[in-house]
Design a protein around this motif. Structure first.
Motif, PDB file in Angstrom:
ATOM      1  N   LEU A 207      -6.980  -7.269   9.122  1.00 39.75           N
ATOM      2  CA  LEU A 207      -7.689  -8.149   8.180  1.00 39.75           C
ATOM      3  C   LEU A 207      -8.532  -7.335   7.206  1.00 39.75           C
ATOM      4  N   GLY A 208      -9.149  -6.241   7.726  1.00 40.02           N
ATOM      5  CA  GLY A 208      -9.930  -5.377   6.848  1.00 40.02           C
ATOM      6  C   GLY A 208      -9.060  -4.698   5.804  1.00 40.02           C
ATOM      7  N   GLN A 209      -7.881  -4.211   6.220  1.00 39.04           N
ATOM      8  CA  GLN A 209      -6.955  -3.620   5.252  1.00 39.04           C
ATOM      9  C   GLN A 209      -6.525  -4.666   4.219  1.00 39.04           C
ATOM     10  N   GLY A 210      -6.306  -5.900   4.688  1.00 41.73           N
ATOM     11  CA  GLY A 210      -5.938  -6.969   3.755  1.00 41.73           C
ATOM     12  C   GLY A 210      -7.049  -7.267   2.775  1.00 41.73           C
ATOM     13  N   ALA A 211      -8.304  -7.271   3.265  1.00 42.88           N
ATOM     14  CA  ALA A 211      -9.439  -7.509   2.367  1.00 42.88           C
ATOM     15  C   ALA A 211      -9.537  -6.412   1.315  1.00 42.88           C
TER      16      ALA A 211
ATOM     17  N   PRO B 164      -3.473   1.917   2.881  1.00 45.62           N
ATOM     18  CA  PRO B 164      -4.704   1.142   3.105  1.00 45.62           C
ATOM     19  C   PRO B 164      -5.470   1.555   4.348  1.00 45.62           C
ATOM     20  N   PHE B 165      -4.812   2.133   5.344  1.00 47.64           N
ATOM     21  CA  PHE B 165      -5.546   2.497   6.558  1.00 47.64           C
ATOM     22  C   PHE B 165      -6.598   3.554   6.275  1.00 47.64           C
TER      23      PHE B 165
ATOM     24  N   ALA C 235       4.912  -7.226  -3.743  1.00 47.26           N
ATOM     25  CA  ALA C 235       3.698  -7.007  -4.535  1.00 47.26           C
ATOM     26  C   ALA C 235       2.473  -7.484  -3.766  1.00 47.26           C
ATOM     27  N   PRO C 236       1.370  -6.697  -3.757  1.00 53.78           N
ATOM     28  CA  PRO C 236       0.165  -7.072  -2.998  1.00 53.78           C
ATOM     29  C   PRO C 236      -0.685  -8.119  -3.726  1.00 53.78           C
ATOM     30  N   SER C 237      -0.089  -9.254  -4.038  1.00 50.33           N
ATOM     31  CA  SER C 237      -0.847 -10.333  -4.659  1.00 50.33           C
ATOM     32  C   SER C 237      -1.681 -11.042  -3.597  1.00 50.33           C
ATOM     33  N   HIS C 238      -2.591 -11.920  -4.036  1.00 50.45           N
ATOM     34  CA  HIS C 238      -3.465 -12.638  -3.110  1.00 50.45           C
ATOM     35  C   HIS C 238      -2.642 -13.437  -2.104  1.00 50.45           C
ATOM     36  N   GLU C 239      -1.647 -14.200  -2.589  1.00 54.04           N
ATOM     37  CA  GLU C 239      -0.839 -15.034  -1.691  1.00 54.04           C
ATOM     38  C   GLU C 239      -0.009 -14.181  -0.731  1.00 54.04           C
TER      39      GLU C 239
ATOM     40  N   ASN D 234      -8.567  -4.323  -4.144  1.00 52.72           N
ATOM     41  CA  ASN D 234      -7.966  -3.198  -4.865  1.00 52.72           C
ATOM     42  C   ASN D 234      -6.494  -3.090  -4.482  1.00 52.72           C
ATOM     43  N   PRO D 235      -5.609  -3.773  -5.185  1.00 52.35           N
ATOM     44  CA  PRO D 235      -4.169  -3.738  -4.842  1.00 52.35           C
ATOM     45  C   PRO D 235      -3.567  -2.342  -4.847  1.00 52.35           C
ATOM     46  N   ASP D 236      -4.132  -1.416  -5.616  1.00 48.75           N
ATOM     47  CA  ASP D 236      -3.595  -0.055  -5.659  1.00 48.75           C
ATOM     48  C   ASP D 236      -3.771   0.682  -4.339  1.00 48.75           C
TER      49      ASP D 236
END
Length: 640
Positions: free
Chosen positions: A277-281, A293-294, A56-60, A286-288
């Motif tokens: 890092l940009g994809q992570g930001a 993400p690229f 899951a793309p949670s913050h942690e 927006n986790p969806d």
């Protein structure tokens, strides 16, 4: 481009010239060496969150995955390959086969000769694994790029596969023209690609700079603490960010260590990390967006141009892997692990630019079947990683032997460093091993088949050489038999007999005497030896040894990055005193009909396989560039 000796300049002008040349080589390295690893942002982070073992793309989790990506790039690529492995060159050449040849050479008379067969086996299997990478990389890279069209609009979704296949077909069709013409634009294009990666990353990063906490290794440790076994499985997707690491070593001979290091630390590593890092930001906001993400990191107006740019970058990445497969195959032929195949030189200046038509079409068939079978880049990601992670393990083990045997590094220093790399790579290997049912079986099965073929060819040639030596006659005894009334009739001209045994008499010579009962005025016994080095100097290429009674022994030596040529050998021989006229010279070759038998040697099925490979190998006449109208072939049957 060939690697050059990096000598310190003697004046300011020389220093400026050296810096300029290094910069140009670095740009070239960006276009060739870093194509594979440079296209990993297309799919690597996406697979961490949406793949079969996605989390899951949670913050942690986002910070933890980014931390693992960063430290994987640092430990595996920056430290292992850029700092250590690039030093393990075989006279300037790199790659797992070059490393294997170097290890075999060092251990032949070294302290640990018993380890030599094991390390040679590791090298051959590692090279076999990289062919799987050569098929998967074009498929997953181009497919990932074209899938960006369906992100821009669902209308294009039915056309993703056809467009991918058209691009791949075009890529393999242009291989016969060589990389020289298009190679000049590879570097600048990939520089543009990495700049775009960095710009896209910074655009998102400025909106959420807290993602920079991911650079701390603590985030990676916390990721495993929070996720346990599931976190371990995600390592299989994290490994996708370093899958191009072996290319850094394989292509070292084309550019040299310094340009490759400059390119990595000055542009490639910063651009990759800024993009990740940009994809992570973006995912934090927006986790969806984890579905792709690229492409979602780009503004909507820029997505179509980004798809075109990504397709170009993926094509270049594929080109580098295909060229590497060509080079590995030529090395395998020269080292005696592969039958003769047609090798076309596509450049008069660059010896490394070659094209193997047969291999090219086999790769194309494999790539097309892979795309049609797996259909999406996510499915292909399941097959990607296991081959490269295994090859990396083998490279680490062999590099350790080089450090001990060649650099004379103490065990107290070399062993801990190797254990660090092995520990990281064993984690990656274990995480990728769970992908085997999902597609990882494909590169392993392909590697097993190729390993069987290569070792069968090597062993079969050894058995055949031993049989021919046993059937041959000592040259001294043969010459003594020519004395007195038993002297054969001598005819004008020169006869060249090719033989793999530089001591005895060729079987073709004995057959010619038996059936034709004549001997030419000059008899040249030609032996071509393959050395465990990439290149042999011009001075050492040919050795002429006059014997007696018109016999001359001609020994030619070639490295595993070179192709033998009979016209060139004879030209060198003439420079060293060999007298002959080509129009009055005949070349006698032996053609063996191989018969599998139950005699000791190999299993019957391997003998049958070796016999089949021998029948389908390229003829010696074509491979050695012998004038075909001057060749006489004499056949014989040999029981294996």
């Amino acid at each position: 481009m060939n690697a050059t000796t990096e000598a310190p300049p003697t004046n300011t002008g020389g220093q400026d010239g050296a810096v300029k040349r290094t910069a140009l080589l670095a740009i070239g390295a960006i276009g060739v060496v870093y194509g594979d690893i440079g296209t990993s942002p297309l799919y690597a982070l996406r697979e961490c969150f949406t793949g079969p073992h996605g989390i899951a793309p949670s913050h942690e989790n986002v910070l933890g995955v980014l931390s693992l990506i960063f430290w994987s790039l640092i430990i595996t690529v920056s430290v292992k390959y850029l700092v250590f492995v690039l030093r393990a060159d075989n006279r300037g050449e790199g790659g797992i086969l070059a490393l294997m040849a170097l290890v075999a050479q060092r251990l032949r008379s070294g302290e640990a000769p018993r380890a030599r067969p094991l390390l040679v086996t590791m090298g051959i299997f590692g090279a076999s694994l990289l062919y799987g990478d050569g098929i998967i990389t074009p498929a997953i890279s181009v497919l990932s790029a074209v899938e960006g069209l369906s992100v821009a609009t669902p209308i294009f979704e039915p056309y993703v596969l056809p467009i991918t296949l058209i691009i791949l077909l075009g890529l393999f069709l242009v291989q016969r023209h060589g990389t020289g013409g298009i190679g000049n634009v590879f570097g600048p294009f990939m520089c543009l690609w990495f700049i775009v990666l960095a710009v896209l990353g910074v655009k998102e990063l400025v909106h959420n700079p807290s993602v920079l906490w991911a650079l701390s290794p603590v985030q990676g440790v916390l990721f495993f603490v929070h996720n346990g076994g599931h976190g371990f499985l995600v390592l299989g997707a994290v490994f996708l960010v370093v899958t191009g690491g072996e290319s850094l070593y394989t292509d070292m001979g084309h550019f040299g260590r310094t340009p490759i290091r400059w390119a990595w630390f000055a542009l490639v590593l910063p651009s990759l990390m800024l993009n990740y890092l940009g994809q992570g930001a973006l995912l934090l906001r927006n986790p969806d967006a984890s579905r792709n993400p690229f492409f979602l990191i780009a503004p909507e107006w820029a997505r179509y141009p980004l798809v075109a740019l990504a397709a170009g970058a993926a094509t270049i990445a594929s080109q580098a892997v295909i060229s590497g497969a060509f080079s590995n195959t030529r090395q395998a032929m020269q080292l005696g692990y592969c039958p003769r195949m047609e090798v076309v030189h596509t450049s008069a200046e660059e010896k490394g630019q070659i094209y193997l038509p047969g291999l090219n079409w086999m790769l194309l068939i494999g790539v097309v079947l892979l795309v049609l079978g797996f259909r999406t880049s996510s499915n292909l990601a399941g097959a990607y990683g296991i081959a490269v992670s295994t090859a990396m393990l083998m490279t680490t083990c062999m590099a350790y032997v080089v450090a001990r045997e060649r650099w004379h590094v103490g065990r107290a220093v070399a062993l801990p460093i190797m254990l660090v790399f092995l520990t990281v790579e064993l984690f990656f290997f274990s995480a990728n091993a769970v992908k085997i049912p999902e597609g990882g079986w494909f590169p392993l099965a392909l590697a097993a088949v190729l390993f069987t073929l290569m070792t069968t060819w090597k062993r079969g040639r050894e058995i055949l050489a031993a049989k021919l030596r046993a059937a041959s006659m000592d040259l001294k005894d043969l010459l003594e038999s020519f004395q007195g009334e038993h002297a054969p009739v001598r005819v004008p001209g020169t006869a060249v007999f090719m033989t793999g045994n530089p001591e005895g008499s060729p079987p073709a010579l004995l057959h010619n005497l038996k059936h034709n009962k004549v001997l030419h005025e000059q008899v040249v016994l030609l032996t071509i030896l393959s050395e465990d080095v990439p290149h042999v100097s011009s001075e050492e290429r040919v050795e002429v040894q006059p014997i007696e009674q018109g016999f001359v022994r001609l020994i030619a030596r070639y490295g595993f990055m070179e192709n033998p040529s009979i016209p060139d050998i004879l030209k060198k021989g003439r420079e060293k005193g060999l007298q002959f006229q080509l129009m009055s010279t005949s070349f006698f070759l032996g053609r063996e009909t191989l018969i599998p038998s139950k005699k000791p040697g190999m299993a019957m099925w391997r003998e049958a396989l070796f016999s089949w490979m021998s029948r389908n190998a390229r003829s010696a006449t074509a491979y050695f560039r012998i004038p075909p109208n001057r060749v006489v072939e004499l056949g014989t049957q040999v029981e294996l």
